[in-house]
Design a protein around this motif. Structure first.
Motif, PDB file in Angstrom:
ATOM      1  N   PHE A  40       0.839  -1.202   0.000  1.00 37.09           N
ATOM      2  CA  PHE A  40       0.000   0.000   0.000  1.00 37.09           C
ATOM      3  C   PHE A  40       0.875   1.254   0.000  1.00 37.09           C
ATOM      4  CE2 PHE A  40      -1.979   3.459   2.379  1.00 37.09           C
ATOM      5  CZ  PHE A  40      -3.115   3.676   1.619  1.00 37.09           C
ATOM      6  N   ASP A  41       1.946   1.226   0.809  1.00 36.90           N
ATOM      7  CA  ASP A  41       2.835   2.392   0.875  1.00 36.90           C
ATOM      8  C   ASP A  41       3.501   2.663  -0.474  1.00 36.90           C
ATOM      9  OD1 ASP A  41       2.277   2.927   3.515  1.00 36.90           O
ATOM     10  OD2 ASP A  41       3.975   1.770   4.298  1.00 36.90           O
ATOM     11  N   ASP A  42       3.868   1.593  -1.195  1.00 41.55           N
ATOM     12  CA  ASP A  42       4.464   1.779  -2.524  1.00 41.55           C
ATOM     13  C   ASP A  42       3.498   2.517  -3.445  1.00 41.55           C
ATOM     14  OD1 ASP A  42       6.720   0.349  -1.731  1.00 41.55           O
ATOM     15  OD2 ASP A  42       5.955  -1.553  -2.499  1.00 41.55           O
ATOM     16  N   LEU A  43       2.238   2.099  -3.406  1.00 40.13           N
ATOM     17  CA  LEU A  43       1.227   2.734  -4.251  1.00 40.13           C
ATOM     18  C   LEU A  43       0.991   4.181  -3.827  1.00 40.13           C
ATOM     19  CD1 LEU A  43      -1.408  -0.147  -4.537  1.00 40.13           C
ATOM     20  CD2 LEU A  43       0.182   0.615  -6.307  1.00 40.13           C
ATOM     21  N   TYR A  44       0.871   4.390  -2.526  1.00 41.06           N
ATOM     22  CA  TYR A  44       0.567   5.728  -2.003  1.00 41.06           C
ATOM     23  C   TYR A  44       1.717   6.699  -2.275  1.00 41.06           C
ATOM     24  CZ  TYR A  44      -1.175   9.330   1.174  1.00 41.06           C
ATOM     25  OH  TYR A  44      -1.640  10.505   1.700  1.00 41.06           O
ATOM     26  N   ASP A  45       2.952   6.206  -2.088  1.00 43.52           N
ATOM     27  CA  ASP A  45       4.123   7.075  -2.254  1.00 43.52           C
ATOM     28  C   ASP A  45       4.630   7.130  -3.695  1.00 43.52           C
ATOM     29  OD1 ASP A  45       4.080   7.545   0.487  1.00 43.52           O
ATOM     30  OD2 ASP A  45       5.469   5.902   0.929  1.00 43.52           O
ATOM     31  N   GLY A  46       4.092   6.266  -4.557  1.00 42.41           N
ATOM     32  CA  GLY A  46       4.554   6.237  -5.942  1.00 42.41           C
ATOM     33  C   GLY A  46       5.959   5.693  -6.083  1.00 42.41           C
ATOM     34  N   THR A  47       6.322   4.724  -5.227  1.00 51.71           N
ATOM     35  CA  THR A  47       7.665   4.146  -5.256  1.00 51.71           C
ATOM     36  C   THR A  47       7.626   2.717  -5.798  1.00 51.71           C
ATOM     37  OG1 THR A  47       7.417   3.423  -2.948  1.00 51.71           O
ATOM     38  CG2 THR A  47       8.476   5.557  -3.336  1.00 51.71           C
ATOM     39  N   TYR A  48       8.798   2.236  -6.201  1.00 55.78           N
ATOM     40  CA  TYR A  48       8.918   0.899  -6.775  1.00 55.78           C
ATOM     41  C   TYR A  48       9.984   0.123  -5.999  1.00 55.78           C
ATOM     42  CZ  TYR A  48       6.250   2.738 -10.696  1.00 55.78           C
ATOM     43  OH  TYR A  48       5.273   3.300 -11.467  1.00 55.78           O
ATOM     44  N   TYR A  49       9.562  -0.947  -5.380  1.00 49.68           N
ATOM     45  CA  TYR A  49      10.469  -1.763  -4.569  1.00 49.68           C
ATOM     46  C   TYR A  49      11.484  -2.475  -5.460  1.00 49.68           C
ATOM     47  CZ  TYR A  49      11.988  -5.422  -1.311  1.00 49.68           C
ATOM     48  OH  TYR A  49      12.728  -6.260  -0.512  1.00 49.68           O
ATOM     49  N   THR A  50      12.718  -2.539  -4.983  1.00 52.96           N
ATOM     50  CA  THR A  50      13.752  -3.310  -5.668  1.00 52.96           C
ATOM     51  C   THR A  50      14.745  -3.830  -4.642  1.00 52.96           C
ATOM     52  OG1 THR A  50      15.406  -3.275  -7.440  1.00 52.96           O
ATOM     53  CG2 THR A  50      15.219  -1.297  -6.100  1.00 52.96           C
ATOM     54  N   GLN A  51      15.320  -4.970  -4.942  1.00 50.15           N
ATOM     55  CA  GLN A  51      16.311  -5.575  -4.053  1.00 50.15           C
ATOM     56  C   GLN A  51      17.204  -6.479  -4.892  1.00 50.15           C
ATOM     57  OE1 GLN A  51      16.607  -9.076  -0.765  1.00 50.15           O
ATOM     58  NE2 GLN A  51      14.701  -7.914  -0.679  1.00 50.15           N
ATOM     59  N   SER A  52      18.448  -6.650  -4.448  1.00 49.27           N
ATOM     60  CA  SER A  52      19.343  -7.578  -5.139  1.00 49.27           C
ATOM     61  C   SER A  52      20.164  -8.346  -4.119  1.00 49.27           C
ATOM     62  CB  SER A  52      20.268  -6.831  -6.102  1.00 49.27           C
ATOM     63  OG  SER A  52      21.102  -5.929  -5.391  1.00 49.27           O
ATOM     64  N   HIS A  53      20.574  -9.534  -4.509  1.00 46.80           N
ATOM     65  CA  HIS A  53      21.367 -10.400  -3.640  1.00 46.80           C
ATOM     66  C   HIS A  53      22.373 -11.146  -4.501  1.00 46.80           C
ATOM     67  CE1 HIS A  53      22.366 -13.400  -0.562  1.00 46.80           C
ATOM     68  NE2 HIS A  53      22.246 -14.301  -1.521  1.00 46.80           N
ATOM     69  N   ASN A  54      23.621 -11.181  -4.045  1.00 50.16           N
ATOM     70  CA  ASN A  54      24.670 -11.889  -4.777  1.00 50.16           C
ATOM     71  C   ASN A  54      25.401 -12.845  -3.851  1.00 50.16           C
ATOM     72  OD1 ASN A  54      24.686  -8.817  -5.959  1.00 50.16           O
ATOM     73  ND2 ASN A  54      24.872 -10.334  -7.571  1.00 50.16           N
ATOM     74  N   SER A  55      25.599 -14.056  -4.330  1.00 51.06           N
ATOM     75  CA  SER A  55      26.377 -15.049  -3.602  1.00 51.06           C
ATOM     76  C   SER A  55      27.027 -15.967  -4.628  1.00 51.06           C
ATOM     77  CB  SER A  55      25.480 -15.856  -2.655  1.00 51.06           C
ATOM     78  OG  SER A  55      24.631 -16.715  -3.387  1.00 51.06           O
ATOM     79  N   PRO A  56      28.037 -16.748  -4.229  1.00 51.75           N
ATOM     80  CA  PRO A  56      28.695 -17.647  -5.193  1.00 51.75           C
ATOM     81  C   PRO A  56      27.742 -18.663  -5.820  1.00 51.75           C
ATOM     82  CG  PRO A  56      30.020 -17.408  -3.212  1.00 51.75           C
ATOM     83  CD  PRO A  56      28.701 -16.763  -2.921  1.00 51.75           C
ATOM     84  N   GLU A  57      26.698 -19.047  -5.084  1.00 56.25           N
ATOM     85  CA  GLU A  57      25.787 -20.087  -5.576  1.00 56.25           C
ATOM     86  C   GLU A  57      24.591 -19.531  -6.340  1.00 56.25           C
ATOM     87  OE1 GLU A  57      26.353 -19.718  -2.194  1.00 56.25           O
ATOM     88  OE2 GLU A  57      28.136 -20.996  -2.196  1.00 56.25           O
ATOM     89  N   ARG A  58      24.104 -18.350  -5.914  1.00 56.32           N
ATOM     90  CA  ARG A  58      22.823 -17.886  -6.450  1.00 56.32           C
ATOM     91  C   ARG A  58      22.705 -16.373  -6.335  1.00 56.32           C
ATOM     92  NH1 ARG A  58      17.535 -17.848  -3.933  1.00 56.32           N
ATOM     93  NH2 ARG A  58      15.872 -18.264  -5.418  1.00 56.32           N
ATOM     94  N   ASP A  59      22.339 -15.746  -7.434  1.00 56.55           N
ATOM     95  CA  ASP A  59      22.075 -14.310  -7.447  1.00 56.55           C
ATOM     96  C   ASP A  59      20.600 -14.094  -7.759  1.00 56.55           C
ATOM     97  OD1 ASP A  59      24.812 -14.060  -7.172  1.00 56.55           O
ATOM     98  OD2 ASP A  59      25.152 -13.631  -9.296  1.00 56.55           O
ATOM     99  N   PHE A  60      20.034 -13.041  -7.202  1.00 58.85           N
ATOM    100  CA  PHE A  60      18.671 -12.715  -7.599  1.00 58.85           C
ATOM    101  C   PHE A  60      18.413 -11.224  -7.455  1.00 58.85           C
ATOM    102  CE2 PHE A  60      18.002 -13.816  -3.045  1.00 58.85           C
ATOM    103  CZ  PHE A  60      17.311 -12.695  -2.604  1.00 58.85           C
ATOM    104  N   THR A  61      17.436 -10.768  -8.232  1.00 59.62           N
ATOM    105  CA  THR A  61      16.951  -9.398  -8.108  1.00 59.62           C
ATOM    106  C   THR A  61      15.441  -9.455  -7.928  1.00 59.62           C
ATOM    107  OG1 THR A  61      16.745  -9.185 -10.514  1.00 59.62           O
ATOM    108  CG2 THR A  61      18.787  -8.391  -9.508  1.00 59.62           C
ATOM    109  N   VAL A  62      14.910  -8.448  -7.252  1.00 57.56           N
ATOM    110  CA  VAL A  62      13.472  -8.367  -6.984  1.00 57.56           C
ATOM    111  C   VAL A  62      12.969  -7.044  -7.548  1.00 57.56           C
ATOM    112  CG1 VAL A  62      11.680  -8.491  -5.219  1.00 57.56           C
ATOM    113  CG2 VAL A  62      13.879  -9.627  -4.828  1.00 57.56           C
ATOM    114  N   HIS A  63      11.831  -7.102  -8.245  1.00 59.30           N
ATOM    115  CA  HIS A  63      11.288  -5.913  -8.891  1.00 59.30           C
ATOM    116  C   HIS A  63       9.778  -5.839  -8.696  1.00 59.30           C
ATOM    117  CE1 HIS A  63      15.111  -5.516 -11.118  1.00 59.30           C
ATOM    118  NE2 HIS A  63      15.055  -6.832 -11.180  1.00 59.30           N
ATOM    119  N   ASP A  64       9.295  -4.644  -8.554  1.00 59.25           N
ATOM    120  CA  ASP A  64       7.856  -4.379  -8.526  1.00 59.25           C
ATOM    121  C   ASP A  64       7.265  -4.809  -9.871  1.00 59.25           C
ATOM    122  OD1 ASP A  64       5.312  -2.964  -8.768  1.00 59.25           O
ATOM    123  OD2 ASP A  64       5.974  -1.701  -7.102  1.00 59.25           O
TER     124      ASP A  64
END
Length: 244
Positions: A40-64
Protein backbone atom coordinates in the motif's frame (compact mmCIF):
# COMPACT_ATOMS: atom_id res chain seq x y z
CA UNK A 1 10.20 -20.50 -4.10
CA UNK A 2 10.20 -17.43 -1.86
CA UNK A 3 6.69 -16.21 -1.10
CA UNK A 4 7.43 -12.59 -0.21
CA UNK A 5 10.11 -9.92 0.23
CA UNK A 6 9.64 -7.35 2.99
CA UNK A 7 5.93 -8.08 3.06
CA UNK A 8 5.48 -7.86 -0.72
CA UNK A 9 3.95 -10.99 -2.24
CA UNK A 10 5.84 -12.75 -5.02
CA UNK A 11 3.83 -12.88 -8.23
CA UNK A 12 6.30 -14.53 -10.62
CA UNK A 13 9.78 -16.02 -10.25
CA UNK A 14 11.96 -16.84 -13.26
CA UNK A 15 15.39 -18.27 -13.88
CA UNK A 16 17.30 -15.85 -16.11
CA UNK A 17 20.62 -15.84 -17.90
CA UNK A 18 22.64 -18.51 -19.69
CA UNK A 19 20.26 -21.51 -19.23
CA UNK A 20 17.64 -19.65 -21.28
CA UNK A 21 20.08 -19.29 -24.18
CA UNK A 22 21.49 -22.83 -23.92
CA UNK A 23 24.83 -21.28 -22.97
CA UNK A 24 25.06 -22.63 -19.43
CA UNK A 25 28.37 -24.19 -18.40
CA UNK A 26 29.20 -26.43 -15.47
CA UNK A 27 30.54 -23.53 -13.39
CA UNK A 28 27.62 -21.18 -14.13
CA UNK A 29 25.69 -19.95 -11.11
CA UNK A 30 21.92 -19.42 -11.03
CA UNK A 31 20.33 -16.01 -11.53
CA UNK A 32 16.68 -15.39 -10.68
CA UNK A 33 14.26 -12.52 -11.08
CA UNK A 34 11.32 -12.12 -8.72
CA UNK A 35 8.36 -9.90 -9.54
CA UNK A 36 6.41 -8.73 -6.50
CA UNK A 37 3.14 -6.93 -5.93
CA UNK A 38 3.51 -3.43 -4.46
CA UNK A 39 2.58 -2.65 -0.88
CA UNK A 40 0.00 0.00 0.00
CA UNK A 41 2.83 2.39 0.88
CA UNK A 42 4.46 1.78 -2.52
CA UNK A 43 1.23 2.73 -4.25
CA UNK A 44 0.57 5.73 -2.00
CA UNK A 45 4.12 7.07 -2.25
CA UNK A 46 4.55 6.24 -5.94
CA UNK A 47 7.67 4.15 -5.26
CA UNK A 48 8.92 0.90 -6.77
CA UNK A 49 10.47 -1.76 -4.57
CA UNK A 50 13.75 -3.31 -5.67
CA UNK A 51 16.31 -5.58 -4.05
CA UNK A 52 19.34 -7.58 -5.14
CA UNK A 53 21.37 -10.40 -3.64
CA UNK A 54 24.67 -11.89 -4.78
CA UNK A 55 26.38 -15.05 -3.60
CA UNK A 56 28.69 -17.65 -5.19
CA UNK A 57 25.79 -20.09 -5.58
CA UNK A 58 22.82 -17.89 -6.45
CA UNK A 59 22.07 -14.31 -7.45
CA UNK A 60 18.67 -12.72 -7.60
CA UNK A 61 16.95 -9.40 -8.11
CA UNK A 62 13.47 -8.37 -6.98
CA UNK A 63 11.29 -5.91 -8.89
CA UNK A 64 7.86 -4.38 -8.53
CA UNK A 65 5.57 -6.00 -11.10
CA UNK A 66 4.51 -2.52 -12.23
CA UNK A 67 8.12 -1.91 -13.26
CA UNK A 68 8.04 -5.19 -15.18
CA UNK A 69 5.03 -3.86 -17.07
CA UNK A 70 6.79 -0.57 -17.85
CA UNK A 71 10.02 -2.20 -19.01
CA UNK A 72 8.20 -4.78 -21.12
CA UNK A 73 6.45 -1.86 -22.80
CA UNK A 74 9.85 -0.35 -23.59
CA UNK A 75 11.16 -3.57 -25.15
CA UNK A 76 13.66 -4.38 -22.40
CA UNK A 77 15.25 -7.74 -23.38
CA UNK A 78 16.09 -8.74 -19.81
CA UNK A 79 12.44 -8.55 -18.73
CA UNK A 80 11.11 -10.08 -21.94
CA UNK A 81 13.32 -13.06 -21.16
CA UNK A 82 11.20 -13.84 -18.09
CA UNK A 83 8.38 -14.97 -20.37
CA UNK A 84 10.73 -17.34 -22.23
CA UNK A 85 12.52 -18.77 -19.21
CA UNK A 86 12.96 -22.54 -18.98
CA UNK A 87 11.95 -22.23 -15.31
CA UNK A 88 9.21 -19.74 -14.51
CA UNK A 89 6.70 -20.03 -11.70
CA UNK A 90 3.81 -18.09 -10.24
CA UNK A 91 2.39 -18.26 -6.75
CA UNK A 92 -1.03 -20.01 -6.81
CA UNK A 93 -3.25 -16.95 -6.99
CA UNK A 94 -1.31 -15.69 -10.04
CA UNK A 95 -1.21 -18.91 -12.10
CA UNK A 96 -3.82 -17.60 -14.54
CA UNK A 97 -1.85 -14.39 -15.06
CA UNK A 98 1.34 -16.28 -15.87
CA UNK A 99 -0.47 -18.60 -18.28
CA UNK A 100 -1.96 -15.62 -20.12
CA UNK A 101 1.40 -13.84 -20.32
CA UNK A 102 3.14 -16.93 -21.69
CA UNK A 103 0.36 -17.55 -24.19
CA UNK A 104 0.82 -14.01 -25.49
CA UNK A 105 4.60 -13.82 -25.09
CA UNK A 106 5.50 -13.53 -28.78
CA UNK A 107 3.07 -10.63 -29.17
CA UNK A 108 4.55 -9.03 -26.06
CA UNK A 109 8.06 -9.50 -27.45
CA UNK A 110 7.09 -7.69 -30.67
CA UNK A 111 5.02 -5.04 -28.87
CA UNK A 112 7.78 -2.44 -29.16
CA UNK A 113 10.39 -3.51 -31.69
CA UNK A 114 11.93 -0.02 -32.00
CA UNK A 115 12.37 0.00 -28.22
CA UNK A 116 13.91 -3.48 -28.26
CA UNK A 117 16.43 -2.37 -30.88
CA UNK A 118 17.41 0.72 -28.90
CA UNK A 119 17.64 -1.23 -25.64
CA UNK A 120 19.88 -3.98 -27.05
CA UNK A 121 22.18 -1.50 -28.79
CA UNK A 122 22.33 0.72 -25.70
CA UNK A 123 23.05 -2.10 -23.26
CA UNK A 124 25.68 -3.56 -25.60
CA UNK A 125 27.52 -0.26 -26.00
CA UNK A 126 27.55 0.20 -22.23
CA UNK A 127 29.04 -3.27 -21.77
CA UNK A 128 31.66 -2.63 -24.44
CA UNK A 129 32.62 0.60 -22.67
CA UNK A 130 33.06 -1.28 -19.38
CA UNK A 131 34.99 -4.27 -20.72
CA UNK A 132 38.08 -3.53 -18.67
CA UNK A 133 36.46 -2.51 -15.40
CA UNK A 134 35.54 -5.97 -14.20
CA UNK A 135 33.48 -6.95 -11.17
CA UNK A 136 34.11 -8.96 -8.03
CA UNK A 137 33.43 -12.15 -9.99
CA UNK A 138 35.21 -11.22 -13.25
CA UNK A 139 38.32 -9.38 -12.04
CA UNK A 140 40.43 -12.52 -12.52
CA UNK A 141 39.37 -12.73 -16.17
CA UNK A 142 40.30 -9.06 -16.66
CA UNK A 143 43.71 -9.68 -15.11
CA UNK A 144 44.31 -12.78 -17.23
CA UNK A 145 42.73 -11.86 -20.57
CA UNK A 146 42.82 -8.06 -20.39
CA UNK A 147 39.04 -7.67 -20.55
CA UNK A 148 35.86 -8.95 -18.96
CA UNK A 149 35.04 -11.98 -21.11
CA UNK A 150 31.60 -12.39 -19.53
CA UNK A 151 30.64 -8.81 -20.39
CA UNK A 152 31.97 -9.33 -23.92
CA UNK A 153 29.70 -12.34 -24.29
CA UNK A 154 26.70 -10.40 -22.96
CA UNK A 155 27.37 -7.53 -25.36
CA UNK A 156 27.70 -9.87 -28.33
CA UNK A 157 24.63 -11.92 -27.41
CA UNK A 158 22.39 -8.84 -27.18
CA UNK A 159 23.57 -7.71 -30.61
CA UNK A 160 23.17 -11.21 -31.98
CA UNK A 161 19.65 -11.34 -30.58
CA UNK A 162 18.64 -8.45 -32.84
CA UNK A 163 20.14 -10.17 -35.87
CA UNK A 164 18.59 -13.55 -35.06
CA UNK A 165 15.18 -12.09 -34.21
CA UNK A 166 15.00 -10.49 -37.64
CA UNK A 167 16.33 -13.53 -39.52
CA UNK A 168 13.99 -15.90 -37.66
CA UNK A 169 11.08 -13.73 -38.80
CA UNK A 170 10.29 -12.26 -35.38
CA UNK A 171 10.30 -15.52 -33.44
CA UNK A 172 11.79 -14.35 -30.13
CA UNK A 173 11.83 -17.78 -28.51
CA UNK A 174 13.90 -19.20 -31.34
CA UNK A 175 16.12 -16.12 -31.45
CA UNK A 176 17.33 -16.33 -27.85
CA UNK A 177 18.01 -20.11 -27.89
CA UNK A 178 21.27 -21.44 -29.35
CA UNK A 179 21.15 -25.02 -30.64
CA UNK A 180 24.16 -27.18 -29.82
CA UNK A 181 25.80 -26.56 -33.19
CA UNK A 182 25.64 -22.77 -32.70
CA UNK A 183 26.97 -22.52 -29.13
CA UNK A 184 30.67 -22.83 -29.94
CA UNK A 185 31.52 -19.27 -31.02
CA UNK A 186 29.76 -17.72 -28.02
CA UNK A 187 31.37 -20.05 -25.49
CA UNK A 188 34.73 -19.38 -27.13
CA UNK A 189 34.10 -15.67 -26.70
CA UNK A 190 33.35 -16.21 -23.01
CA UNK A 191 36.58 -18.18 -22.60
CA UNK A 192 38.58 -15.25 -23.98
CA UNK A 193 39.43 -16.76 -27.36
CA UNK A 194 39.54 -13.29 -28.94
CA UNK A 195 42.68 -11.31 -28.15
CA UNK A 196 42.43 -8.22 -25.96
CA UNK A 197 43.70 -6.08 -28.86
CA UNK A 198 40.92 -7.31 -31.14
CA UNK A 199 37.84 -7.57 -28.93
CA UNK A 200 36.76 -3.92 -29.23
CA UNK A 201 36.89 -3.95 -33.03
CA UNK A 202 35.16 -7.33 -33.09
CA UNK A 203 32.19 -6.04 -31.09
CA UNK A 204 32.07 -2.63 -32.77
CA UNK A 205 31.93 -4.33 -36.15
CA UNK A 206 28.89 -6.28 -34.95
CA UNK A 207 27.27 -2.98 -33.92
CA UNK A 208 27.97 -1.49 -37.36
CA UNK A 209 26.48 -4.48 -39.17
CA UNK A 210 23.28 -4.13 -37.20
CA UNK A 211 22.71 -0.59 -38.41
CA UNK A 212 21.32 -2.05 -41.63
CA UNK A 213 18.54 -3.73 -39.62
CA UNK A 214 17.45 -0.62 -37.73
CA UNK A 215 14.87 0.33 -40.35
CA UNK A 216 13.17 -3.07 -40.09
CA UNK A 217 12.74 -2.59 -36.36
CA UNK A 218 11.60 1.01 -36.68
CA UNK A 219 9.08 0.18 -39.40
CA UNK A 220 6.92 -1.55 -36.79
CA UNK A 221 4.81 0.80 -34.68
CA UNK A 222 4.32 0.19 -30.97
CA UNK A 223 1.34 -2.14 -30.58
CA UNK A 224 -0.91 -0.03 -28.38
CA UNK A 225 -3.62 -2.68 -28.11
CA UNK A 226 -1.16 -5.26 -26.73
CA UNK A 227 0.36 -2.66 -24.41
CA UNK A 228 -3.06 -1.78 -22.97
CA UNK A 229 -3.86 -5.48 -22.54
CA UNK A 230 -0.66 -5.94 -20.53
CA UNK A 231 -1.30 -2.88 -18.38
CA UNK A 232 -4.81 -4.08 -17.55
CA UNK A 233 -3.58 -7.57 -16.60
CA UNK A 234 -0.94 -6.14 -14.27
CA UNK A 235 -3.45 -3.69 -12.80
CA UNK A 236 -5.78 -6.60 -11.98
CA UNK A 237 -2.88 -8.57 -10.48
CA UNK A 238 -2.07 -5.69 -8.12
CA UNK A 239 -5.74 -5.39 -7.17
CA UNK A 240 -5.95 -9.14 -6.53
CA UNK A 241 -3.18 -8.84 -3.95
CA UNK A 242 -5.25 -6.38 -1.90
CA UNK A 243 -8.38 -8.53 -2.09
CA UNK A 244 -6.69 -11.44 -0.30
Amino acid sequence: MEQSFDGRSVVIAALVGSPNYNLKEANSDEDWKYLVSPSFDDLYDGTYYTQSHNSPERDFTVHDIRRFCQLLGKGNPYFLEILFSIKVYATPRYHDLLEQLIEKREKLASMNRPGLYRACIGHSKEKIKNLRKGTATTKDAVAQKGYDTKEALHAYRLLDLLERYYHYEWDFGRAIWYPEEERGPLLALKSGAIDNKEIDCYLQEKVRRLQSLERYYNNELVQIKTKKWLEEKIRLAVLLNFLH
